[in-house]
Every structure is written in C-alpha cells, then in structure tokens.
Design a protein around this motif. Sequence first.
Motif, PDB file in Angstrom:
ATOM      1  N   SER A   1       0.884  -1.098   0.100  1.00 35.94           N
ATOM      2  CA  SER A   1      -0.193  -0.173  -0.087  1.00 35.94           C
ATOM      3  C   SER A   1       0.751   1.257   0.048  1.00 35.94           C
ATOM      4  CB  SER A   1      -0.829   0.140   1.258  1.00 35.94           C
ATOM      5  OG  SER A   1      -1.512   1.349   1.575  1.00 35.94           O
ATOM      6  N   PRO A   2       0.787   1.969  -1.106  1.00 35.19           N
ATOM      7  CA  PRO A   2       1.798   3.187  -1.203  1.00 35.19           C
ATOM      8  C   PRO A   2       1.435   4.082   0.063  1.00 35.19           C
ATOM      9  CG  PRO A   2       0.907   2.707  -3.244  1.00 35.19           C
ATOM     10  CD  PRO A   2       0.310   1.909  -2.327  1.00 35.19           C
ATOM     11  N   LYS A   3       0.221   4.402   0.334  1.00 41.32           N
ATOM     12  CA  LYS A   3      -0.143   5.290   1.488  1.00 41.32           C
ATOM     13  C   LYS A   3       0.477   4.863   2.660  1.00 41.32           C
ATOM     14  CE  LYS A   3      -4.035   7.601   3.662  1.00 41.32           C
ATOM     15  NZ  LYS A   3      -5.593   7.762   3.701  1.00 41.32           N
ATOM     16  N   ASP A   4       0.145   3.553   3.021  1.00 47.35           N
ATOM     17  CA  ASP A   4       0.528   3.323   4.434  1.00 47.35           C
ATOM     18  C   ASP A   4       2.051   3.032   4.522  1.00 47.35           C
ATOM     19  OD1 ASP A   4      -2.192   2.969   5.223  1.00 47.35           O
ATOM     20  OD2 ASP A   4      -2.472   0.844   4.536  1.00 47.35           O
ATOM     21  N   LEU A   5       2.656   2.657   3.601  1.00 40.01           N
ATOM     22  CA  LEU A   5       4.063   2.415   3.696  1.00 40.01           C
ATOM     23  C   LEU A   5       4.496   3.706   3.664  1.00 40.01           C
ATOM     24  CD1 LEU A   5       4.847  -0.444   1.101  1.00 40.01           C
ATOM     25  CD2 LEU A   5       5.259  -0.380   3.431  1.00 40.01           C
ATOM     26  N   HIS A   6       4.261   4.803   2.971  1.00 42.26           N
ATOM     27  CA  HIS A   6       4.745   6.137   2.966  1.00 42.26           C
ATOM     28  C   HIS A   6       4.756   6.544   4.435  1.00 42.26           C
ATOM     29  CE1 HIS A   6       4.437  10.752   2.015  1.00 42.26           C
ATOM     30  NE2 HIS A   6       5.503  10.163   2.365  1.00 42.26           N
ATOM     31  N   SER A   7       3.335   6.531   5.052  1.00 39.03           N
ATOM     32  CA  SER A   7       3.130   6.918   6.467  1.00 39.03           C
ATOM     33  C   SER A   7       4.336   6.343   7.256  1.00 39.03           C
ATOM     34  CB  SER A   7       1.820   6.583   6.859  1.00 39.03           C
ATOM     35  OG  SER A   7       1.376   6.564   8.162  1.00 39.03           O
ATOM     36  N   ALA A   8       4.112   5.058   7.221  1.00 41.33           N
ATOM     37  CA  ALA A   8       5.443   4.356   8.246  1.00 41.33           C
ATOM     38  C   ALA A   8       6.732   4.597   8.087  1.00 41.33           C
ATOM     39  CB  ALA A   8       5.430   2.694   8.241  1.00 41.33           C
ATOM     40  N   LEU A   9       7.252   4.704   6.843  1.00 38.00           N
ATOM     41  CA  LEU A   9       8.739   4.986   6.763  1.00 38.00           C
ATOM     42  C   LEU A   9       9.003   6.370   6.954  1.00 38.00           C
ATOM     43  CD1 LEU A   9       9.463   2.875   3.408  1.00 38.00           C
ATOM     44  CD2 LEU A   9       9.193   2.256   5.622  1.00 38.00           C
ATOM     45  N   SER A  10       8.011   7.452   6.632  1.00 37.36           N
ATOM     46  CA  SER A  10       8.152   8.666   7.011  1.00 37.36           C
ATOM     47  C   SER A  10       8.075   8.863   8.414  1.00 37.36           C
ATOM     48  CB  SER A  10       7.044   9.744   6.129  1.00 37.36           C
ATOM     49  OG  SER A  10       6.853  10.999   6.860  1.00 37.36           O
TER      50      SER A  10
END
Length: 414
Positions: free
Chosen positions: A293-302
């Motif tokens: 999931s692009p949105k969830d992965l961006h949220s976690a890594l950010s």
Amino acid sequence: MPILAAWLGGGLLAGALLGHFAGGHAALGFAVVAAAEIVLLLSSIGHLRSAMMTTSPTSPPLHDRFMTRTRRIASSLRDLRSAAGNLPDAVVLLDNEQHVRWFNHAAEDLLGLRRPQDRGADLHERLSSSDLAGWLQDGAREPLNDIVAPGRPDRHLNVTLLPFGRRQRLLLARDISDLTRLEQVRRDFVANVSHELRTPLTVIHGYLELLDPEDVPELAPVLGEMRAQSKRMGQIVEDLLTLSRLETQEHVTDERVAMAPLLATLRKEAEALSQGRHKIVLESTAEADLLGSPKDLHSALSNLVSNAVRYTPAGGTITIRWQRSPEGAVYSVSDTGFGIPASHLSRLTERFYRVSSSRSRDSGGTGLGLSIVKHVLNLHQARLQIESTPGQGSTFSCHFGRERLLGPAGADES
C-alpha cells in the motif's frame, strides 16, 4: 508420603509462579509442571516394578515396602491427573508422531476431542477441518494466536506446542475469548471517541485561525499556544483513527511502490523538518521496489524519519538506507541522537508509550507513530527491529521478505 506430596505441591506452585511472572499465564506453568510430574511418577512406578521382579520371594518386608511406595506414587499420580484434567486450558500430550496419548476435559470442550475414541488418534487428521491442522503439519514452530476453537466456534484460542520428555509434545490451548471481546470493545471505543472529537476540534481550530494575534497583542502568546495544542490534538485524533483502521484491517491492496521517488520524498521531508539543523544522508543500493500500500508504507517510513529528526540534537546526522538483505531488503533510519535504554526497547511500539514524556511533548509527537509503523509492517508481512545505544543513537529497521520485492522491470524477485 507427606514428603512426596510436599515435593509435588511445591513443584506445581513453582510452575504457576514461573508462568505468572513469565507472561501472566499461571495456568500454563501449572499445566507444564503437572504433566512433567505425571511422567516422572510413571517412570518411578516402572522402576519399582522392575525392582520388585528382581526381589527374592523370601524377602516379604522389602516387597511390602515396595508395594506401599507404589500405592503412594499411584495415589499422587491420580491426584496430578485430576488436577491437570480440571485445568481451564486445554492440555494434550502427544507422541513424536502427533498421536494423542492423553488430554484433559478442557481439550474435549475447546478442541472437540472425545474419549476413548480419540486416544491414539492422529491429531492432525482429527482436526483436519480447523486452522490447527495446517499449523501442525507445518511443524508448529511458532505459537498460533487468536484462532476459532475447533470444538466451540464461539470461542477463540492461543495455541502452543512444546517439546516434552522423551520424544513427546505438549499442546496447550488457552481460551482468550474474553480478552478478544475486551480488545474489540477497546477498539470500538477508541474509534468512536476519535470520530466524535474530530468535529469539535476542527471547529475550535478554525475559530483560533480567525483570531489575529496582531489585533490583541497581549494575547498573542496564548493564541499561539492554543493553536499549537489544538493542532497537536487534531493530529492525535487522526493517528488514533489510522491506528483503529489498521488494527481491523486484515490485508492491503497490493500496488507497486516505487522506492526511488519515495526515498527522495522522505529525504525532502526530513530536510524540511530539520530546517538545516541536521545532516541528512540517503543510501540506496537495493535497486528494488515494494509490493504493498503506497499510502500506508509512506506513512510508516516517513514516521521513522520524522522521529529521527525530532529526537536528534542539532548538528547530528540522520541516515536513510534501502539495502538488500539475505531475507529480502531492509529500509532503515539511523540517527546520532540521545539513544534509548535497553529496558524501553520492547515497549516502544505500544500506543502512547514514551521514554521521556517531557522530551516527547516538546518534540510534538503523538506517541502513536511507532504503533502505526508496527501495524503497517504486519500487514506487509514485515517486521520492525530497533537497535539503540544511549548517548550514541538509534537505528530503526524495517525488514521486508522477498515476496514483497519487485525488480526494476516489475518482475517479482526470486
């Protein structure tokens, strides 16, 4: 006899205490010790029988002592079997081929086993219609959490398979239905309260934005603090809603997540948050994209990047890495910040857990970021590893398996 009873009772008490301190499972510790004592008593009876067979028939006093001791051991064995039989957790003793040797009453209720027909039965075949069958067939190396009880569809279990004695296994199934229900009540409460708080906080924040500090200079510091705190409360509500969604979500819609532009974005976000106070380094050698999931992965890594910036003093270095590993690939964020004592590491992903409350409040964190990271990684079959040395810094690593990697051309990595 009193000495034997005291020894057996002391062992059961010690097992219960160890189970309680090891994880709050006193019944589990009691069950393991009870089963061990049963095996020891059976072994003692076997030795006594062998000794009696080699005793001369002209020695009746010795024979009588053996018989008396055998009866005492048999009585203690019956008591132990009765205690283990009445445990609330299901206990099943298996041989090395996973054939049932013995089980208690809770196993009849929770696992659907029946006497006498299931004694000697292959447990994998007996439970073939349940989730336990595949787990047993795969070796049952890890505990199985929150599954439907084969004998009671309305109950939920945690199941563990332990090595026991000589070439034996002990299957323990604990009824967690009440805990599951309470957890669901908690999730519903958090989600509902967060939804209810969102509207009034939006209204408050909107009115605060309408007030110009230049019109009332004497209230400028107060208005500034009110704006900051209302914004922080709004962020807490949004994080709670995100966490509630992730906790109830069972899978993600898989898409290609291009790592090169995502890493570039994460670096820009770190530089914007740092405002020149830190050195930001990006090292990318994996040459692979992610499936998820692009949105969830961006949220976690950010989140890992923003935490590193917040908790690293000015002049420090934050390094973002995307590298290959034997299992797949690793995304990591290293900093030269304050570091975290080892006693706190295991609890960092708990919601609202803080190593230093004052420092966290000053940084503007919500206390929910690492919990969100953990749930996002779980949905992507990945894991979070935390390494830290007080005074030297920390490294937060996200380990992704090969099945989540995509090559440059979009083909799955083998």
